[in-house]
Design a protein around this motif. Structure first.
Motif, PDB file in Angstrom:
ATOM      1  N   ARG A 172      11.597  -2.277  14.026  1.00 49.74           N
ATOM      2  CA  ARG A 172      12.046  -3.179  13.158  1.00 49.74           C
ATOM      3  C   ARG A 172      11.434  -4.710  13.865  1.00 49.74           C
ATOM      4  O   ARG A 172      10.582  -5.164  12.745  1.00 49.74           O
ATOM      5  N   SER A 173      11.293  -4.750  14.820  1.00 52.62           N
ATOM      6  CA  SER A 173      10.785  -6.106  15.503  1.00 52.62           C
ATOM      7  C   SER A 173       9.272  -5.992  15.110  1.00 52.62           C
ATOM      8  O   SER A 173       8.557  -7.189  14.790  1.00 52.62           O
ATOM      9  N   ARG A 174       8.595  -4.844  15.531  1.00 55.17           N
ATOM     10  CA  ARG A 174       7.368  -4.779  15.260  1.00 55.17           C
ATOM     11  C   ARG A 174       7.019  -4.812  13.892  1.00 55.17           C
ATOM     12  O   ARG A 174       5.869  -5.762  13.636  1.00 55.17           O
ATOM     13  N   LEU A 175       7.678  -4.502  12.990  1.00 50.97           N
ATOM     14  CA  LEU A 175       7.151  -4.622  11.604  1.00 50.97           C
ATOM     15  C   LEU A 175       7.434  -5.858  11.029  1.00 50.97           C
ATOM     16  O   LEU A 175       6.683  -6.519  10.360  1.00 50.97           O
ATOM     17  N   LEU A 176       8.364  -6.631  11.681  1.00 47.07           N
ATOM     18  CA  LEU A 176       8.803  -8.026  11.336  1.00 47.07           C
ATOM     19  C   LEU A 176       7.652  -9.097  12.003  1.00 47.07           C
ATOM     20  O   LEU A 176       7.248 -10.070  11.305  1.00 47.07           O
ATOM     21  N   SER A 177       6.829  -8.425  12.991  1.00 46.89           N
ATOM     22  CA  SER A 177       6.099  -9.345  13.705  1.00 46.89           C
ATOM     23  C   SER A 177       4.445  -9.077  12.873  1.00 46.89           C
ATOM     24  O   SER A 177       3.699  -9.974  12.794  1.00 46.89           O
ATOM     25  N   TYR A 178       4.231  -8.031  12.669  1.00 43.63           N
ATOM     26  CA  TYR A 178       2.852  -7.438  12.084  1.00 43.63           C
ATOM     27  C   TYR A 178       2.795  -7.564  10.413  1.00 43.63           C
ATOM     28  O   TYR A 178       1.593  -7.775  10.071  1.00 43.63           O
ATOM     29  N   LEU A 179       4.084  -7.320   9.935  1.00 43.38           N
ATOM     30  CA  LEU A 179       3.698  -7.230   8.391  1.00 43.38           C
ATOM     31  C   LEU A 179       3.583  -8.584   7.589  1.00 43.38           C
ATOM     32  O   LEU A 179       2.917  -8.773   6.637  1.00 43.38           O
ATOM     33  N   PRO A 180       4.206  -9.798   8.167  1.00 41.73           N
ATOM     34  CA  PRO A 180       3.671 -11.030   7.486  1.00 41.73           C
ATOM     35  C   PRO A 180       2.288 -11.220   7.066  1.00 41.73           C
ATOM     36  O   PRO A 180       1.869 -11.778   6.020  1.00 41.73           O
ATOM     37  N   ILE A 181       1.410 -10.880   7.988  1.00 46.42           N
ATOM     38  CA  ILE A 181       0.053 -11.243   7.731  1.00 46.42           C
ATOM     39  C   ILE A 181      -0.381 -10.539   6.419  1.00 46.42           C
ATOM     40  O   ILE A 181      -1.200 -11.130   5.540  1.00 46.42           O
ATOM     41  N   PRO A 182      -0.270  -9.058   6.599  1.00 51.37           N
ATOM     42  CA  PRO A 182      -0.960  -8.274   5.189  1.00 51.37           C
ATOM     43  C   PRO A 182      -0.154  -8.775   4.062  1.00 51.37           C
ATOM     44  O   PRO A 182      -0.779  -8.721   2.907  1.00 51.37           O
ATOM     45  N   LEU A 183       0.925  -8.843   4.175  1.00 51.75           N
ATOM     46  CA  LEU A 183       1.843  -9.400   3.053  1.00 51.75           C
ATOM     47  C   LEU A 183       1.342 -10.772   2.436  1.00 51.75           C
ATOM     48  O   LEU A 183       1.423 -10.786   1.159  1.00 51.75           O
ATOM     49  N   ILE A 184       1.035 -11.586   3.067  1.00 52.02           N
ATOM     50  CA  ILE A 184       0.674 -13.106   2.723  1.00 52.02           C
ATOM     51  C   ILE A 184      -0.796 -12.809   2.258  1.00 52.02           C
ATOM     52  O   ILE A 184      -1.116 -13.293   1.133  1.00 52.02           O
TER      53      ILE A 184
ATOM     54  N   TRP B 106      -8.953  -6.929   8.228  1.00 54.47           N
ATOM     55  CA  TRP B 106      -9.521  -5.984   7.407  1.00 54.47           C
ATOM     56  C   TRP B 106      -8.545  -5.407   6.605  1.00 54.47           C
ATOM     57  O   TRP B 106      -8.680  -5.174   5.286  1.00 54.47           O
ATOM     58  N   ALA B 107      -7.335  -5.041   7.395  1.00 54.97           N
ATOM     59  CA  ALA B 107      -6.516  -4.349   6.423  1.00 54.97           C
ATOM     60  C   ALA B 107      -5.749  -5.250   5.335  1.00 54.97           C
ATOM     61  O   ALA B 107      -5.618  -4.957   4.123  1.00 54.97           O
ATOM     62  N   SER B 108      -5.694  -6.728   5.793  1.00 51.67           N
ATOM     63  CA  SER B 108      -5.154  -7.351   4.643  1.00 51.67           C
ATOM     64  C   SER B 108      -6.138  -7.660   3.517  1.00 51.67           C
ATOM     65  O   SER B 108      -5.713  -7.752   2.450  1.00 51.67           O
ATOM     66  N   MET B 109      -7.301  -7.976   3.855  1.00 53.00           N
ATOM     67  CA  MET B 109      -8.296  -7.862   2.856  1.00 53.00           C
ATOM     68  C   MET B 109      -8.503  -6.717   1.791  1.00 53.00           C
ATOM     69  O   MET B 109      -8.587  -6.837   0.702  1.00 53.00           O
ATOM     70  N   LEU B 110      -8.375  -5.536   2.624  1.00 55.21           N
ATOM     71  CA  LEU B 110      -8.419  -4.225   1.864  1.00 55.21           C
ATOM     72  C   LEU B 110      -6.983  -4.234   0.765  1.00 55.21           C
ATOM     73  O   LEU B 110      -7.234  -4.058  -0.427  1.00 55.21           O
ATOM     74  N   LEU B 111      -6.002  -4.486   1.203  1.00 51.85           N
ATOM     75  CA  LEU B 111      -4.530  -4.604   0.566  1.00 51.85           C
ATOM     76  C   LEU B 111      -4.700  -5.545  -0.509  1.00 51.85           C
ATOM     77  O   LEU B 111      -4.271  -5.301  -1.449  1.00 51.85           O
TER      78      LEU B 111
END
Lengths: 319, 244
Positions: B23-35, B113-118
């Motif tokens: 949960r903490s990992r997702l909370l740390s890494y997800l904001p960047i791709p989501l934004i 790259w993951a964010s830009m692809l998303l």
């Protein structure tokens, strides 16, 4: 295979004006467990770092497994395993991942790596905890994981720096047995620095004593005890009166007499027979039941060596 | 290369495990791709792919991502008492250094790259019919080459700083200072130039096409990256590191 796993000639290292390792000449036969003893700041860790090529020599020479410390340190590190002052484990990774990382460093292929990790972790009773993060383990278990890591690539020589430091007695005994059995089984030479003299006495084939950077004694634990420790006679029985103890103390070759837990501990000059002591005690009305004769412990020998050296250096300073 | 990848694998695993629970990992890494992969593209729509906006974000993000991770590289190993054991292995100085740099670059560029692809997936999913959203050539270059070169720059500076820092906090402080000097120092340097030189630069920028300017900038950053990596490798000596 080389006859000596470690061979140093007048190995020297300075830190500024301080001579941390002073012309240390040492030979560690291959396949032995060598204990390197000394008080804090004596130069044990610096010696170990020099032998691993982590520090540069300022004088003398040293070879480890036949490789020159000054020019072939990479080869030394390739063939040795280490457990240094700190266990060096990655707390965030699991027990298995730590082993996996070091297995990859030493180019163990996948199958060999998995087999070896399982073999070591099972031997040390850690296989069930392989997926636990290292941060979840007790100090004793961490040390065991670090021992497994040090032996993972079947090194010819393992350096262990105070492996039982900070462990409770039970964990220390367990670790000592593990180190001993693994080293014997795999024919590995072990270079062990320790403060724990009882441990050194039980585990080591040869011990060296270092003080203020100088190697002051090398030999088997028995040789060191014989060279410095005085023989001890322990007499068990009944009726140890003050007059009997005073009579013993008055004998010329008796150094000290102590009534301890209902039996006498008598420190003797080397070569002293115990029969006259027993006769004297019987004459004084003591009922002697058992007599044991032996050497002092390695701890006593170590303290005698260190104190003897200190006395000599004070005398030479005085002159 | 095998040894470099061994370090990279360990570093990436540590980055991931450092966040604790899933949960903490997702909370740390997800904001960047989501934004940068969902929220901003939905706000900007066509402008996201037709203007250099996405490319600019792709080149700014490495400062945040790589900067956050890189201070931990050597200073973290020193602080957690794992450095000496690592240095006592058979790995060469060069492989350890490059492994640390490459891990930071992979982590940073991977997230960019993951964010830009998303973002492309997001835009094309909501668009429905018609020609798909794709990045223009120059934006694509900013996202690919620009992100790599700037991640490498940040990683090389950060690892260089982290080499001698006693703690992660000390490394982070020095690193912040260096990046501040980079950001603030550039405009100050330009302002300090003689008027005649400024005029020549301005004219060159006005007359040259953006591809040439971008290419020249990429070459300059590449040269700095190479220089910093060479300096870092030269500075990385285990016999000296062990004393600090």
């Amino acid at each position: 295979m080389v006859a000596y796993a470690i061979e140093t000639k007048e190995m020297t290292r300075y830190f500024g004006d301080l001579c941390a390792v002073n012309k240390v000449s040492l030979q560690v036969p291959a396949g032995t467990i060598f204990g390197f003893l000394g008080p804090n700041g004596a130069g044990k860790t610096t010696t170990l770092r020099l032998l691993l090529g982590l520090l540069e020599l300022h004088g003398g020479s040293a070879t480890v497994l036949g490789y020159d410390v000054a020019t072939q340190a990479d080869a030394i590190r390739e063939h040795t395993g280490v457990l240094l002052e700190h266990d060096g484990l990655y707390r965030r990774l699991s027990v298995y991942d730590n082993q996996e990382f070091f297995g990859r460093i030493y180019h163990l292929d996948n199958a060999a790596r998995q087999t070896r990790i399982r073999e070591l972790l099972e031997h040390l009773g850690l296989w069930e905890r392989r997926n636990n993060s290292v941060s979840e383990l007790s100090k004793g278990l961490k040390q065991k994981v670090a021992v497994a890591r040090a032996l993972l690539h079947r090194p010819s020589l393992v350096f262990l720096d105070e492996p039982s430091a900070g462990l409770d007695p039970v964990a220390a005994v367990a670790l000592r047995e593990d180190i001993q059995s693994l080293a014997r089984r795999e024919g590995t030479t072990v270079f062990l620095t320790t403060h724990n003299l009882a441990e050194a006495e039980k585990v080591c084939d040869i011990v060296g004593v270092i003080r203020k950077g100088q190697l002051i004694a090398v030999g088997t634990p028995a040789q060191l005890r014989a060279s410095t420790g005085k023989p001890i006679a322990e007499i068990y029985g009944k009726g140890f009166s003050d007059s009997a103890i005073s009579a013993l103390r008055s004998l010329p070759r008796v150094c000290s007499v102590l009534l301890h837990n209902g039996h006498l501990q008598i420190e003797l000059e080397p070569g002293t027979e115990t029969a006259p002591l027993v006769s004297l005690l019987v004459h004084e009305g003591v009922e002697v039941e058992e007599v044991r004769k032996g050497q002092g412990s390695l701890e006593e020998a170590f303290v005698a060596l260190i104190q003897g050296e200190e006395k000599e250096s004070k005398e030479s300073d005085h002159e | 290369m095998n040894d470099v990848m061994t370090i990279v694998r360990k570093e990436l695993k540590e980055f991931w495990q450092a966040r604790g629970t899933l949960r903490s990992r997702l909370l740390s890494y997800l904001p960047i791709p989501l934004i940068f992969g969902v929220f901003l593209p939905l706000q900007e729509r066509e402008a996201w792919t037709e203007t250099p906006l996405a490319g600019i974000f792709a080149m700014i993000l490495p400062f945040v991502l790589a900067g956050g991770a890189v201070a931990d590289s050597f200073a973290g190993e020193r602080e957690r008492h794992t450095l000496e054991t690592l240095l006592a292995t058979r790995l060469s100085d060069r492989d350890i250094f490059l492994g640390k740099v490459l891990a930071t670059v992979i982590y940073s560029v991977g997230l960019v790259w993951a964010s830009m692809l998303l973002s492309l997936v997001t835009l094309n999913v909501i668009k429905g019919s018609g020609p798909p959203f794709i990045y223009s050539g120059s934006v694509l270059m900013m996202i690919t080459v620009g992100a790599i070169l700037l991640s490498l720059l940040i990683a090389a500076i950060g690892v260089f700083v982290s080499l001698r820092a006693p703690t992660v906090r000390a490394a982070a402080q020095v690193f912040s200072l260096v990046t501040l000097v980079l950001f603030v120092g550039g405009p100050f340097l330009l302002r300090a130039l003689p008027d005649s030189v400024k005029a020549v630069i301005l004219e060159a920028l006005n007359t040259a096409d953006m591809a040439t300017v971008g290419g020249a900038a990429a070459l300059i950053v590449l040269a700095i990256d190479t220089l910093l990596l060479a300096l870092g490798i030269a500075r990385f000596q285990r016999t000296r590191l062990i004393l600090e």
